[in-house]
Motif scaffolding. Structure first.
Motif, PDB file in Angstrom:
ATOM      1  N   LEU A   1       0.845  -1.198   0.000  1.00 47.67           N
ATOM      2  CA  LEU A   1       0.000   0.000   0.000  1.00 47.67           C
ATOM      3  C   LEU A   1       0.877   1.244   0.000  1.00 47.67           C
ATOM      4  O   LEU A   1       1.807   1.358   0.794  1.00 47.67           O
TER       5      LEU A   1
ATOM      6  N   PRO B   1      -3.845   2.188   8.632  1.00 45.01           N
ATOM      7  CA  PRO B   1      -4.724   1.668   7.584  1.00 45.01           C
ATOM      8  C   PRO B   1      -6.195   1.991   7.855  1.00 45.01           C
ATOM      9  O   PRO B   1      -6.614   2.120   9.007  1.00 45.01           O
TER      10      PRO B   1
ATOM     11  N   SER C   1     -11.755   3.520  -4.023  1.00 42.68           N
ATOM     12  CA  SER C   1     -10.342   3.157  -3.860  1.00 42.68           C
ATOM     13  C   SER C   1      -9.428   4.007  -4.735  1.00 42.68           C
ATOM     14  O   SER C   1      -8.228   4.081  -4.493  1.00 42.68           O
TER      15      SER C   1
END
Length: 110
Positions: free
Chosen positions: A20, A46, A62
């Motif tokens: 990520l 997160p 996203s």
């Protein structure tokens, strides 16, 4: 370290934390067929919310941009730019709209 989401069946591994990039999201397919948008902020925390933009029906959250308003982290939809609080799922631009949120944790890989 892996990123895991809490779903009805238990903890679901999404990806390695190192995959990520701060400020960029990834979409994860959940066991029930829905999608989650998973993010990590610059501090390494997160977050996971539903990926479906409730204003358009598209699975695009996203791909939104992360930001903060009044100290609250949010993602702005890439389509119509509504902002969704990453902790509560509430739309900051329309208080009657929200997306689901998911408990998220990082876990050591074995």
């Amino acid at each position: 370290m892996t990123v895991e989401l809490r779903v009805a069946e238990g903890w679901l591994t999404v990806c390695e934390l190192a995959q990520l990039l701060p400020g960029r999201g990834v979409a994860a397919l959940l066991p029930d067929g829905s999608q989650a948008a998973v993010f990590v902020d610059r501090a390494g925390r997160p977050y996971a919310i539903g990926n479906r933009d409730p204003f358009t029906g598209a699975q695009v959250l996203s791909r939104g941009l992360l930001g903060a308003a009044a100290g609250r982290p949010f993602v702005a939809s890439p389509l119509l730019k509504q902002r969704f609080d990453l902790e509560t799922g509430r739309c900051l631009d329309d208080g009657e709209v929200a997306v689901p949120t998911y408990p998220v944790r990082t876990a050591a890989t074995s």
